[in-house]
Design an enzyme around this catalytic site. Structure first.
Site, PDB file in Angstrom:
ATOM      1  N   SER A 240     -52.801 -92.076  10.631  1.00  0.00           N
ATOM      2  CA  SER A 240     -52.731 -92.642   9.284  1.00  0.00           C
ATOM      3  C   SER A 240     -54.139 -92.710   8.676  1.00  0.00           C
ATOM      4  O   SER A 240     -54.833 -91.692   8.657  1.00  0.00           O
ATOM      5  CB  SER A 240     -52.038 -93.996   9.389  1.00  0.00           C
ATOM      6  N   ASP A 332     -42.240 -88.730   5.972  1.00  0.00           N
ATOM      7  CA  ASP A 332     -43.315 -89.716   5.905  1.00  0.00           C
ATOM      8  C   ASP A 332     -43.374 -90.286   4.489  1.00  0.00           C
ATOM      9  O   ASP A 332     -43.699 -89.564   3.544  1.00  0.00           O
ATOM     10  CB  ASP A 332     -44.640 -89.054   6.283  1.00  0.00           C
ATOM     11  N   HIS A 367     -43.407 -92.154   9.319  1.00  0.00           N
ATOM     12  CA  HIS A 367     -44.865 -92.154   9.388  1.00  0.00           C
ATOM     13  C   HIS A 367     -45.425 -92.567  10.756  1.00  0.00           C
ATOM     14  O   HIS A 367     -46.374 -91.966  11.252  1.00  0.00           O
ATOM     15  CB  HIS A 367     -45.401 -93.094   8.309  1.00  0.00           C
TER      16      HIS A 367
END
Lengths: 430, 378
Positions: A240, A332, A367
């Protein structure tokens, strides 16, 4: 009725978090209907459970690795379904996420067998059989060392043995305090790993100032100078927001000579000359692009879209000199990882270094690609303030976690241990 | 390299070795599972070696009472640079041939140790730690540092098993919530309270009590009956599913309970199924001859259908849980505090095979007679 007789075994009863286990129920009557149930009480006081319905075969046996679950929190043949389909028990707060803070103790999961095909009220019943299973992030002999020198706030995990070991810098995302479990697990696989706190380190908490790019270089140098770490075999892994700094340092740092890089759910889009503060500021500026679901969950994937054409806003991966693995989830909802990966691939093809690139792309995964068998959450509380939509569907996301982890480990081993011989790395138990 | 070093001189040799292997690719040794029960098999794999390289795979254990034990096997990596202890042949060391668990059962005290040592774990709640390492070469393998190593835990207690101190001078091992079949575990004349078999049996689903019947100050048979009743009446034990396991001297009270004691009359069978395990090279007890005698007696009485026997040629007296090292003799402190060397007998490989085989059959026997199957009720 005397139901003492059903026997339940889980092997191994003490395993690493990414190891498969075999759950076996024996001595039931042929055709006996039963429910296998998993129960876990978190450190934060919340309870999670999973369950599945089976029918004993002609020999009175149920083998979870081979038999079909007829329903429950998962269905079909799923050896590890009782872990990855764990969900908060009815009545729990919304937006929970399963993350172990203390990696020095195991996750203790109770696996039980109940009569019949049941869906609720397990707590009020006496199971036919029950075993306790330990799931560890740290293999025996792995050392956990909090690091505070050079102004760093980090935790180092060193594998058992003398070494020297390859090293790895592990960056998490924007979600909160430092988590150690991935670094602990990587050390259990022979890689000395440093979980680095770059958002809320001691210096930032005391001065209010965010770290500069030299902070990452200091962490790298710390690894290089460690007597148990090979100074020429250091990798970097970011998830991330952590991917942003991983890519920036991999391409632009004069100090960091990385053997390989892994980015999970990330993007190269950022002010290239900026440090942590500027990167966060860039995202803040675009925050009006936040969308909301009908339940007011925040979708942040548009903040970095469209992928800019201005080169000062994307890391020039065409200049990358080491292998790069991108792990991308096609659902995501938090970062535009698929679009970024596509753009990075094009940049590398134009620059002639795309042979360094491996892209793992997973349909219907969300995600948060974590180590395998960690339950999928489609939404959760972000920094205890808002509810974020991560995306993904449970089954595909869990398969993605399992597949990605295996491939990440092989990628790291190949690059850090030079084990490129065929069959040299089996990891067949994962 | 030297200018970067900011550690004391003690570390210099470390760094020197570090720089010399920097250019080489380190091998990887892995063991599955890294945390197992003591009766579980493991797989030891060495990868990333150059092909055709002679290496030694070695185990090292530092016992609770301060001694070092080791085992090692000589191997040669295959064309992929791999050594798989479960599949490959050891050509020398403390064991030879294809022996997946040789690194445990062939352990012996390291060179320079006292004579007559015996490996016994004292603290059940912590695991036995075994270091598995890979070294270059065969005969001279100790001369160099290990190429790689891994630490393995071997547990007597499965997760969730609790150890409960009972005032009747025994120790109860069980796992909640139950109820479970029960076992009374009687050790031999070595005295003291030996817990490891009880812990292991509890890990297999039996509420097991270890009893120190020699220093209780009561007549042995009465004391043992009291303990049997305690287990039978325990809320987490299934009253009509209690068995007895006896080793060596402990066999006598065990046989007494099975045959003469009035306590056992409340059990379904008045004389209960009996399993006798004997090492034919037992130099401490005439266990084989005793088993033959019991056999004849039961045949004459017409109840020899209850008797099963396991006789192991070339095995010694101390048939312990599997993968425990064998010793042909060890020091023994007698009741008047004199030290003697006792000959137990047995040859290492046959004895180790006997331990593995008998444990499996003992567990199976206990499960067959103490854990009812639903089928049997129809």
């Amino acid at each position: 009725a005397e139901q003492c007789c059903v026997s339940l075994s889980v092997n191994p009863s003490r395993g690493l978090m990414d190891e498969k286990f075999i759950i076996l129920v024996q001595k039931a009557l042929p055709g006996f209907q039963l429910t296998i149930h998993a129960s876990y009480h978190c450190e934060d006081g919340n309870s999670w459970e999973a369950f599945a319905h089976y029918t004993a075969d002609a020999g009175g046996t149920v083998n979870v690795s081979q038999d079909t679950s007829l329903g429950g929190t998962y269905s079909g043949v799923e050896a590890m379904g009782l872990l990855w389909s764990l969900r908060p028990v009815p009545g729990s707060k919304p937006g929970l996420r399963l993350r172990k803070k203390n990696v020095q103790t195991p996750m203790e999961v109770t696996i039980s067998v109940y009569q019949g095909h049941q869906t609720e009220g397990f707590v009020d019943q006496v199971p036919l059989a029950s075993v306790l299973v330990e799931r560890w992030y740290m293999a025996p002999g792995v050392c956990r060392i909090p690091i505070t020198e050079e102004g760093l706030t980090a935790t180092l995990f060193v594998p058992a043995g003398n070494g020297p070991f390859p090293g790895l810098l592990d960056l998490w995302g924007g979600g909160g305090p430092l988590v150690e479990y991935r670094a602990a697990l990587l050390a259990s696989h022979g890689i000395a790993s440093l979980a680095l706190n770059y958002l809320t380190p001691k210096t930032t908490m005391e001065t209010g100032k965010m770290v500069d790019n030299q902070y990452f270089e200091k962490a790298y140098k710390f690894l290089q100078q460690h007597p148990q770490i090979c100074d020429s075999r250091i990798a970097m892994l970011g998830l991330s927001l952590g991917s942003a700094f991983t890519l920036k340092m991999a391409v632009y740092s004069q100090v960091m000579k990385l053997r390989c890089v892994v980015c999970i759910g990330g993007s190269h889009v950022q002010p290239v000359d900026g440090s942590v503060e500027q990167v966060l500021g860039y995202m803040e500026k675009n925050s009006e692009k936040t969308r909301f679901t009908e339940n007011n969950e925040m979708i942040w994937r548009d903040l970095l879209l469209p992928i800019p054409t201005d080169p000062s806003f994307k890391v020039d991966v065409g200049r990358l000199k080491c292998p790069l693995m991108l792990v991308v989830s096609e659902d995501d909802q938090n970062w535009p990882a698929p679009e970024s990966a596509k753009d990075m691939k094009e940049m590398m093809e134009r620059a002639g270094n795309s042979h360094l690139l491996t892209v793992l792309s997973y349909p219907n995964a969300g995600h948060l690609i974590e180590p395998p068998y960690t339950p999928h959450v489609r939404i959760s509380m972000f920094r205890t303030v808002v509810m974020a939509l991560w995306g993904g569907q449970m089954v595909e996301h869990s398969r993605a976690q399992e597949d990605a982890w295996k491939k990440i480990l092989i990628f790291l081993r190949e690059n850090l241990y030079d084990s490129t011989k065929p069959g040299a790395t089996t990891l067949s138990h994962l | 390299m030297w200018s970067k070093c900011r550690w004391s001189t003690v570390m210099f040799s470390f760094l020197h070795r570090r720089s010399s292997v920097m250019s080489q690719t380190p091998p990887i040794v892995s063991v599955l599972p890294t945390r197992g029960l003591v009766d579980e098999k493991f797989k030891v794999l060495v990868e990333n070696l150059p092909p055709g390289r002679p290496v030694t795979v070695r185990s090292l254990h530092h016992s609770d009472n301060g001694h070092y034990w080791e085992a090692f096997g000589f191997y040669t990596s295959d064309h992929r640079g791999t050594v798989n202890v479960s599949k490959d042949q050891s050509v020398g060391g403390t064991y030879t041939g294809k022996e997946p668990m040789g690194l445990l059962w062939s352990m012996c005290p390291v060179p320079g140790s006292h004579k007559g040592l015996r490996l016994r774990k004292l603290n059940m709640c912590s695991p036995m730690l075994v270091n598995i390492s890979v070294h270059s070469g065969h005969e001279g393998f100790r001369d160099g540092a290990p190429l790689a190593s891994v630490l393995v835990e071997r547990w007597y207690m499965a997760p969730g098993v609790k150890r409960i101190d009972v005032q009747e001078k025994g120790l109860l091992y069980l796992f909640s919530p139950g109820p479970f079949p029960g076992i009374l575990d009687l050790w031999g004349g070595g005295g003291g309270l030996v817990e490891y078999r009880s812990a292991l049996l509890a890990s297999h689903g039996f509420a097991t009590m270890s009893l120190d019947y020699l220093s209780c100050g009561q007549p042995v048979f009465t004391y043992v009956e009291t303990a049997f009743n305690f287990i039978k009446d325990h809320p987490q034990v299934i009253a009509d599913r209690v068995g007895v396991v006896g080793l060596c001297l402990g066999s006598l009270p065990a046989l007494y309970l099975a045959a003469d004691s009035t306590v056992v009359k409340v059990v379904k069978q008045i004389t209960s199924p009996l399993l006798l395990v004997s090492g034919c090279d037992d130099q401490n007890w005439p266990s084989f001859e005793t088993a033959e005698d019991i056999n004849q007696t039961m045949r004459a009485a017409g109840n020899d259908h209850l008797l099963s026997r396991l006789d192991y040629p070339d095995s010694g007296h101390l048939i312990e849980p599997p993968f425990s090292p064998h010793f042909r003799a060890s020091t023994f402190v007698t009741t008047n505090k004199r030290k003697a060397m006792i000959l137990w007998g047995g040859k290492t490989k046959p004895h180790s095979d006997a331990q593995e085989d008998s444990w499996r059959k003992i567990l199976s026997f206990l499960q067959q007679h103490l854990c009812c199957s639903l089928n049997a009720k129809l």
